[in-house]
Design a protein around this motif. Structure first.
Motif, mmCIF file in Angstrom:
data_model
loop_
_atom_site.group_PDB
_atom_site.id
_atom_site.type_symbol
_atom_site.label_atom_id
_atom_site.label_comp_id
_atom_site.label_asym_id
_atom_site.label_seq_id
_atom_site.Cartn_x
_atom_site.Cartn_y
_atom_site.Cartn_z
ATOM 1 N N ASP A 1 -1.729 2.110 -5.370
ATOM 2 C CA ASP A 1 -2.266 2.075 -4.015
ATOM 3 C C ASP A 1 -2.048 0.665 -3.477
ATOM 4 O O ASP A 1 -2.705 -0.283 -3.901
ATOM 5 C CB ASP A 1 -3.755 2.432 -4.036
ATOM 6 N N VAL A 2 -1.107 0.524 -2.549
ATOM 7 C CA VAL A 2 -0.673 -0.806 -2.104
ATOM 8 C C VAL A 2 -0.815 -0.930 -0.598
ATOM 9 O O VAL A 2 -0.395 -0.043 0.147
ATOM 10 C CB VAL A 2 0.810 -1.053 -2.491
ATOM 11 N N THR A 3 -1.410 -2.025 -0.158
ATOM 12 C CA THR A 3 -1.491 -2.329 1.266
ATOM 13 C C THR A 3 -0.721 -3.614 1.533
ATOM 14 O O THR A 3 -0.955 -4.627 0.870
ATOM 15 C CB THR A 3 -2.951 -2.493 1.735
ATOM 16 N N ILE A 4 0.187 -3.556 2.488
ATOM 17 C CA ILE A 4 1.031 -4.705 2.825
ATOM 18 C C ILE A 4 0.511 -5.348 4.110
ATOM 19 O O ILE A 4 0.409 -4.685 5.149
ATOM 20 C CB ILE A 4 2.495 -4.270 3.046
ATOM 21 N N ILE A 5 0.166 -6.636 4.039
ATOM 22 C CA ILE A 5 -0.305 -7.385 5.200
ATOM 23 C C ILE A 5 0.765 -8.400 5.585
ATOM 24 O O ILE A 5 1.035 -9.324 4.818
ATOM 25 C CB ILE A 5 -1.625 -8.138 4.901
ATOM 26 N N ARG B 1 12.391 -7.019 -1.194
ATOM 27 C CA ARG B 1 13.029 -5.887 -1.860
ATOM 28 C C ARG B 1 12.480 -5.666 -3.271
ATOM 29 O O ARG B 1 12.585 -4.587 -3.825
ATOM 30 C CB ARG B 1 14.542 -6.090 -1.935
ATOM 31 N N GLN B 2 11.917 -6.722 -3.858
ATOM 32 C CA GLN B 2 11.458 -6.643 -5.245
ATOM 33 C C GLN B 2 9.964 -6.396 -5.389
ATOM 34 O O GLN B 2 9.518 -5.847 -6.388
ATOM 35 C CB GLN B 2 11.762 -7.972 -5.969
ATOM 36 N N VAL B 3 9.186 -6.840 -4.409
ATOM 37 C CA VAL B 3 7.764 -7.055 -4.653
ATOM 38 C C VAL B 3 6.999 -5.780 -5.006
ATOM 39 O O VAL B 3 6.053 -5.822 -5.801
ATOM 40 C CB VAL B 3 7.119 -7.791 -3.456
ATOM 41 N N LEU B 4 7.388 -4.631 -4.457
ATOM 42 C CA LEU B 4 6.665 -3.408 -4.803
ATOM 43 C C LEU B 4 6.801 -3.088 -6.286
ATOM 44 O O LEU B 4 5.886 -2.512 -6.888
ATOM 45 C CB LEU B 4 7.159 -2.231 -3.964
#
Length: 456
Positions: free
Chosen positions: A39-43, A29-32
């Motif tokens: 420009d964020v890519t979540i793996i 919930r916090q990390v963004l």
């Protein structure tokens, strides 16, 4: 997670690499909020598709998606950021080669005529996608003909790995756990259930008159695929495939920049924040436990990298893990000396998301999430918290949150000042953490305290 993040940082392919967790900080919930760039890519660092990759992570990160993730991933615009969400690394086609590499590590001269490969999966009855990738990799490796037999066997579903001798005819057997990391299953459960005695175990054939499995067989037990260095390459491929040609990236998030500029300005004057003290020191910054103020530097352990600081402070004085970093149990006896570029990462590792959320509270821009909203969002085994009464929530929160520096803004508690305005312990808690959710679940189930204590 730490190792892969550090390896990717060292390659310099991305402006930043940030880790987020379900049951540690920074939370999903916090990390963004902790991301510098727009420009964020979540793996997802999961070995297969399933409940967490299809439901929990998208839900907690506000992606507005639920269910199987398409091969091209999911893209959203959230809070001024372009956010892409990919499939978990474990389902990438390159993982077939990683399995083969693990097999060759323990048996370099594998011969298709007398060597079988067993890929060991966890298995679950809750999501059919969980075992699909294990069967797919087994089929692909079967086609390559490197091994005389290739089997997909599981711990918790059929066909079970405990029955391997009834299925395998080869005299040499390589077993590769299709697991994300070394842990209880790979180090204890599998070896104990199968009678493995280390990397190589010989299982004798039947003696005369005995009703036992067939010929003598030698098992070569490999390391889990998820710890292979090549996983970093798989992560890079996933990120590159998700980006697309039209995105340039590199833009800084304005709210993030403002928060850290304000923090740096305070650090230049000397700052107390939670349990730490930050002071300028000849063009550098010194961080130490506030209770160690005045102690001679010679009596303290000196740390010179953010990662060294993280590793030193992730345990309490008693050696216990600190998943919640704002609990009042930060160990003492250290000092960290950082340059300006490392200060931000050092503070982030000590107190993830605290600067971003603290500054938002300081500027009256923090959006808190009331408990009823958090409870309604829960699914699976945590859906039970929706039945908690306000009295139960408050009772558990007073206990669980009592040792935390944060003020429960989500519960309506006021925080008129923050550490940005000179109150060291004034840190907002915008939403109930996963630990509290878990404890409330135990309370509703009437099981809280039965295992000898709660998470804290």
């Amino acid at each position: 997670m730490y190792r892969y993040a550090e390896l990717l940082r060292s390659r310099g392919l991305f402006d930043e690499v940030v880790e987020g967790y379900w049951k540690e900080e920074p939370s999903l919930r916090q990390v963004l909020r902790t991301c510098r760039y727009t420009d964020v890519t979540i793996i997802p660092m999961f070995i297969s598709e399933g409940y967490f990759t299809e439901t929990v992570i998208p839900r907690e990160m506000g992606l507005g998606h639920q269910g199987p993730v398409p091969r091209e991933g999911v893209a959203r615009t959230l809070g001024g950021r372009t956010v892409r969400y990919t499939l978990p690394y474990g389902v990438h086609p390159a993982m077939t080669d990683v399995i083969l590499e693990r097999a060759r590590e323990v048996l370099p001269d594998a011969d298709g005529e007398d060597t079988a490969l067993i890929i060991i999966g966890h298995g679950t009855t809750r999501n059919e996608n969980s075992n699909k990738i294990v069967h797919q990799n087994a089929a692909l490796l079967r086609e390559r003909g490197v091994f005389s037999e290739v089997h997909a066997l599981f711990l918790d579903e059929e066909p079970k790995v405990t029955g391997w001798r009834e299925k395998v005819r080869a005299s040499r057997v390589v077993m590769v756990p299709f697991f994300a990391s070394e842990g209880w299953h790979t180090l204890e459960t599998i070896p104990e259930d199968l009678g493995l005695e280390g990397t190589v175990t010989v299982f004798p054939g039947p003696e005369d008159g005995q009703d036992a499995p067939g010929l003598e067989q030698t098992v070569y037990y490999g390391k889990p695929v998820g710890t292979h260095p090549a996983v970093a390459d798989v992560i890079v491929q996933l990120a590159e495939e998700a980006r697309g040609a039209s995105v340039t990236g590199g833009d800084r998030a304005q709210d993030h920049r403002a928060a850290w500029d304000a923090l740096t300005a305070l650090a230049d004057q000397g700052l107390r924040m939670g349990e730490i003290l930050i002071r300028p020191q000849g063009g550098l910054y010194e961080l130490r436990h506030a209770l160690d103020e005045g102690r001679s530097s010679e009596t303290l352990v000196t740390l010179v990298t953010p990662e060294g600081l993280r590793d030193h402070t992730r345990l309490t004085e008693a050696g216990e893990h600190r998943p919640v970093h704002t609990l009042r149990n930060l160990r003492r006896g250290w000092r960290a000396v950082m340059n300006a570029s490392d200060l931000q990462r050092a503070v982030h590792l000590l107190y993830p998301a605290v600067v971003e959320e603290g500054y938002a509270c300081h500027t009256h821009a923090l959006r808190s999430t009331p408990w009823p909203t958090t409870a309604r969002r829960q699914t699976g085994i945590y859906a039970k918290v929706q039945k908690a009464t306000p009295e139960q929530v408050e009772h558990v929160a007073q206990d669980v949150c009592g040792g935390c520096l944060k003020t429960r803004v989500w519960a309506g508690h006021r925080l008129p000042q923050t550490f940005f305005s000179g109150v060291p312990g004034a840190i907002p808690c915008a939403e109930a953490c996963t630990f509290l959710v878990a404890e409330i679940r135990e309370e509703v189930a009437g099981k809280r305290g039965q295992s000898g204590g709660h998470s804290h």
